[in-house]
Design a protein around this motif. Structure first.
Motif, PDB file in Angstrom:
ATOM      1  N   SER A 145      11.113  -7.812 -59.264  1.00  0.00           N
ATOM      2  CA  SER A 145      11.907  -8.120 -58.075  1.00  0.00           C
ATOM      3  C   SER A 145      12.490  -9.512 -58.263  1.00  0.00           C
ATOM      4  O   SER A 145      11.831 -10.392 -58.837  1.00  0.00           O
ATOM      5  CB  SER A 145      11.010  -8.072 -56.832  1.00  0.00           C
ATOM      6  OG  SER A 145      11.746  -8.424 -55.689  1.00  0.00           O
ATOM      7  N   ASN A 166      14.387  -2.897 -60.235  1.00  0.00           N
ATOM      8  CA  ASN A 166      14.562  -4.327 -59.924  1.00  0.00           C
ATOM      9  C   ASN A 166      14.917  -4.399 -58.450  1.00  0.00           C
ATOM     10  O   ASN A 166      15.966  -3.901 -58.030  1.00  0.00           O
ATOM     11  CB  ASN A 166      15.672  -4.943 -60.785  1.00  0.00           C
ATOM     12  CG  ASN A 166      15.799  -6.455 -60.600  1.00  0.00           C
ATOM     13  OD1 ASN A 166      14.876  -7.119 -60.114  1.00  0.00           O
ATOM     14  ND2 ASN A 166      16.938  -7.014 -60.991  1.00  0.00           N
ATOM     15  N   GLN A 167      14.026  -4.991 -57.647  1.00  0.00           N
ATOM     16  CA  GLN A 167      14.269  -5.091 -56.197  1.00  0.00           C
ATOM     17  C   GLN A 167      14.954  -6.428 -55.916  1.00  0.00           C
ATOM     18  O   GLN A 167      14.379  -7.493 -56.160  1.00  0.00           O
ATOM     19  CB  GLN A 167      12.952  -4.991 -55.417  1.00  0.00           C
ATOM     20  CG  GLN A 167      13.203  -4.944 -53.919  1.00  0.00           C
ATOM     21  CD  GLN A 167      11.947  -4.959 -53.060  1.00  0.00           C
ATOM     22  OE1 GLN A 167      11.641  -5.959 -52.417  1.00  0.00           O
ATOM     23  NE2 GLN A 167      11.219  -3.860 -53.044  1.00  0.00           N
ATOM     24  N   ARG A 180      23.634  -5.384 -60.598  1.00  0.00           N
ATOM     25  CA  ARG A 180      23.296  -3.951 -60.523  1.00  0.00           C
ATOM     26  C   ARG A 180      23.539  -3.293 -61.885  1.00  0.00           C
ATOM     27  O   ARG A 180      22.723  -2.501 -62.356  1.00  0.00           O
ATOM     28  CB  ARG A 180      24.130  -3.263 -59.440  1.00  0.00           C
ATOM     29  CG  ARG A 180      23.615  -3.580 -58.034  1.00  0.00           C
ATOM     30  CD  ARG A 180      24.273  -2.703 -56.990  1.00  0.00           C
ATOM     31  NE  ARG A 180      25.564  -3.211 -56.576  1.00  0.00           N
ATOM     32  CZ  ARG A 180      26.703  -2.510 -56.551  1.00  0.00           C
ATOM     33  NH1 ARG A 180      26.711  -1.243 -56.901  1.00  0.00           N
ATOM     34  NH2 ARG A 180      27.821  -3.066 -56.146  1.00  0.00           N
ATOM     35  N   THR A 183      20.814  -4.271 -64.323  1.00  0.00           N
ATOM     36  CA  THR A 183      19.576  -3.545 -64.002  1.00  0.00           C
ATOM     37  C   THR A 183      19.644  -2.131 -64.575  1.00  0.00           C
ATOM     38  O   THR A 183      18.707  -1.661 -65.230  1.00  0.00           O
ATOM     39  CB  THR A 183      19.378  -3.518 -62.472  1.00  0.00           C
ATOM     40  OG1 THR A 183      19.222  -4.876 -62.020  1.00  0.00           O
ATOM     41  CG2 THR A 183      18.158  -2.712 -62.074  1.00  0.00           C
ATOM     42  N   GLU A 184      20.785  -1.477 -64.355  1.00  0.00           N
ATOM     43  CA  GLU A 184      20.936  -0.105 -64.862  1.00  0.00           C
ATOM     44  C   GLU A 184      20.958  -0.094 -66.394  1.00  0.00           C
ATOM     45  O   GLU A 184      20.488   0.865 -67.017  1.00  0.00           O
ATOM     46  CB  GLU A 184      22.200   0.529 -64.281  1.00  0.00           C
ATOM     47  CG  GLU A 184      21.955   1.004 -62.853  1.00  0.00           C
ATOM     48  CD  GLU A 184      23.220   1.084 -61.995  1.00  0.00           C
ATOM     49  OE1 GLU A 184      24.308   1.194 -62.575  1.00  0.00           O
ATOM     50  OE2 GLU A 184      23.080   1.023 -60.752  1.00  0.00           O
ATOM     51  N   LYS A 189      16.292   1.270 -61.777  1.00  0.00           N
ATOM     52  CA  LYS A 189      17.051   1.515 -60.544  1.00  0.00           C
ATOM     53  C   LYS A 189      17.035   0.235 -59.716  1.00  0.00           C
ATOM     54  O   LYS A 189      16.067  -0.544 -59.755  1.00  0.00           O
ATOM     55  CB  LYS A 189      16.421   2.639 -59.727  1.00  0.00           C
ATOM     56  CG  LYS A 189      16.343   3.961 -60.469  1.00  0.00           C
ATOM     57  CD  LYS A 189      17.684   4.596 -60.664  1.00  0.00           C
ATOM     58  CE  LYS A 189      17.533   5.979 -61.295  1.00  0.00           C
ATOM     59  NZ  LYS A 189      18.742   6.440 -61.935  1.00  0.00           N
ATOM     60  N   VAL A 190      18.084   0.070 -58.920  1.00  0.00           N
ATOM     61  CA  VAL A 190      18.163  -1.085 -58.028  1.00  0.00           C
ATOM     62  C   VAL A 190      17.541  -0.708 -56.691  1.00  0.00           C
ATOM     63  O   VAL A 190      17.855   0.338 -56.119  1.00  0.00           O
ATOM     64  CB  VAL A 190      19.636  -1.501 -57.806  1.00  0.00           C
ATOM     65  CG1 VAL A 190      19.715  -2.682 -56.843  1.00  0.00           C
ATOM     66  CG2 VAL A 190      20.301  -1.838 -59.132  1.00  0.00           C
ATOM     67  N   ALA A 192      17.437  -2.191 -52.932  1.00  0.00           N
ATOM     68  CA  ALA A 192      18.149  -3.174 -52.118  1.00  0.00           C
ATOM     69  C   ALA A 192      17.240  -3.667 -50.996  1.00  0.00           C
ATOM     70  O   ALA A 192      16.912  -2.909 -50.090  1.00  0.00           O
ATOM     71  CB  ALA A 192      19.394  -2.536 -51.512  1.00  0.00           C
ATOM     72  N   CYS A 231      21.599   2.560 -54.454  1.00  0.00           N
ATOM     73  CA  CYS A 231      20.347   1.791 -54.365  1.00  0.00           C
ATOM     74  C   CYS A 231      19.305   2.531 -53.533  1.00  0.00           C
ATOM     75  O   CYS A 231      19.640   3.257 -52.594  1.00  0.00           O
ATOM     76  CB  CYS A 231      20.594   0.437 -53.698  1.00  0.00           C
ATOM     77  SG  CYS A 231      21.788  -0.601 -54.545  1.00  0.00           S
ATOM     78  N   THR A 275      16.819 -15.067 -58.512  1.00  0.00           N
ATOM     79  CA  THR A 275      17.586 -14.476 -59.631  1.00  0.00           C
ATOM     80  C   THR A 275      18.366 -15.546 -60.393  1.00  0.00           C
ATOM     81  O   THR A 275      18.707 -15.346 -61.554  1.00  0.00           O
ATOM     82  CB  THR A 275      18.608 -13.409 -59.160  1.00  0.00           C
ATOM     83  OG1 THR A 275      19.618 -14.033 -58.370  1.00  0.00           O
ATOM     84  CG2 THR A 275      17.944 -12.304 -58.373  1.00  0.00           C
TER      85      THR A 275
END
Ligand SMILES: NC(=O)c1ccc[n+]([C@@H]2O[C@H](COP(=O)([O-])OP(=O)(O)OC[C@H]3O[C@@H](n4cnc5c(N)ncnc54)[C@H](OP(=O)(O)O)[C@@H]3O)[C@@H](O)[C@H]2O)c1
Length: 278
Positions: A145, A166-167, A180, A183-184, A189-190, A192, A231, A275
């Motif tokens: 995350s 990934n949150q 996003r 992450t992909e 998966k994202v 949100a 998401c 991030t």
């Protein structure tokens, strides 16, 4: 939605199904508040709850699941390793076990590193600890995350299993297309978080106009936007009527308003943003 972990040779392993919509339980600190919200959500048809050690309410999530009478297997629980505990391999194992006890469950569906460990040298051993929890079956999936693209890229150096999720904060005012995509790109998966920007922007005139045109509430537009861009999302509410309203956002068709919603982007961070840390 299916999540899994990509390995260095590109194969995917440890597949698990995650409901794309759930209840977030951050800032439910009054005794019983989290339990009552979870019970209301489970009654309304939610099947996914997002908690964290940092929220100090894992025990109430566990109590609600027991009281609901639902089968544990029919509910998806996400919880997170607190940042201050993300300091070494054994610390991860110890805190995962503690979350299992607090949640009063035999397994966690998705266990996340709440934010990149502040000490860069801790990142590899912490992730190795997460992988151990996965291999032992204590958790069905692992993820991160608040990881930026550079944190995710760095994981290729030390991960046997790349994260499944990934949150990160995503909403109409913070859409993050590059993060996003990053992450992909590692097979995750994202998820949100803060899809309502913590309620800070629900009176945004552009959002209110879109909601009026669609005949739904502003909150429903923001939530459905996160969902429709692919998401998993986890709006928080402690109030039963809003818990029901937020779930009903899944039935709203926002396709005619996507351009208007995309135009709301303004880089707004509603809480913290690890991030962008080194
Ligand atoms: N990984 C991380 O670092 C991180 C950070 C933040 C959040 N999260 C997760 O994401 C979840 C959601 O994010 P969040 O709690 O920050 O904020 P959020 O879901 O964007 O917004 C929650 C706020 O909006 C209000 N609200 C909810 N539904 C509403 C509706 N239909 N109409 C009007 N207001 C509404 C809530 O008030 P009431 O409760 O009074 O309804 C609350 O004040 C958290 O609970 C947590 O599980 C993770």
């Amino acid at each position: 939605m299916r999540i899994s972990h990509r390995t260095a040779n590109g194969t995917s392993t440890y597949p698990h199904e995650v409901p794309q919509f759930g209840l977030g339980v951050f800032l439910m600190s009054e005794p019983g508040e989290c339990k009552n919200a979870c019970l209301a959500a489970l009654k309304a048809g939610y099947t996914h709850i997002d908690t964290a050690r940092a929220y100090s309410n894992e025990h109430e999530v566990g109590e609600a699941i027991k009281e609901s009478g639902l089968n544990r297997e029919d509910i998806f629980i996400t919880t997170k390793l607190r940042r201050m505990h993300a300091i070494g391999f054994n610390d991860v194992l110890e805190h995962c076990q503690m979350s299992l006890e607090l949640l009063d469950t035999d397994f966690i569906d998705l266990y996340l590193v709440h934010a990149p460990p502040e000490d860069i040298d801790h990142r590899a051993p912490v992730w190795k600890g997460m992988e151990h929890c996965l291999e032992r079956g204590w958790v069905k999936a692992i993820g991160v995350s608040n990881y930026g693209a550079h944190h995710l890229e760095g994981m290729r150096e030390y991960a046997t299993y790349l994260p499944s999720v990934n949150q990160i904060e995503i909403n109409p005012w913070l859409q993050r297309p590059e993060l996003r995509a990053a992450t992909e790109a590692i097979g995750a998966k994202v998820m949100a978080y803060s899809p309502l920007a913590r309620g800070h922007k629900l009176d945004d005139p552009s959002l209110v106009l879109v909601a009026e045109r669609l005949g739904c509430t502003p909150a429903q537009v923001a939530i459905k936007f996160c969902h429709d861009i692919g998401c998993i999302t986890i709006p928080k509410s402690s109030r039963e009527e809003r818990i029901v309203e937020n779930l009903a956002s899944l039935d709203v068709d926002i396709s005619s308003e996507m351009g208007a919603i995309e135009a709301m982007e303004c880089g707004y961070i509603s809480g913290w943003d690890p991030t962008s840390e080194p």
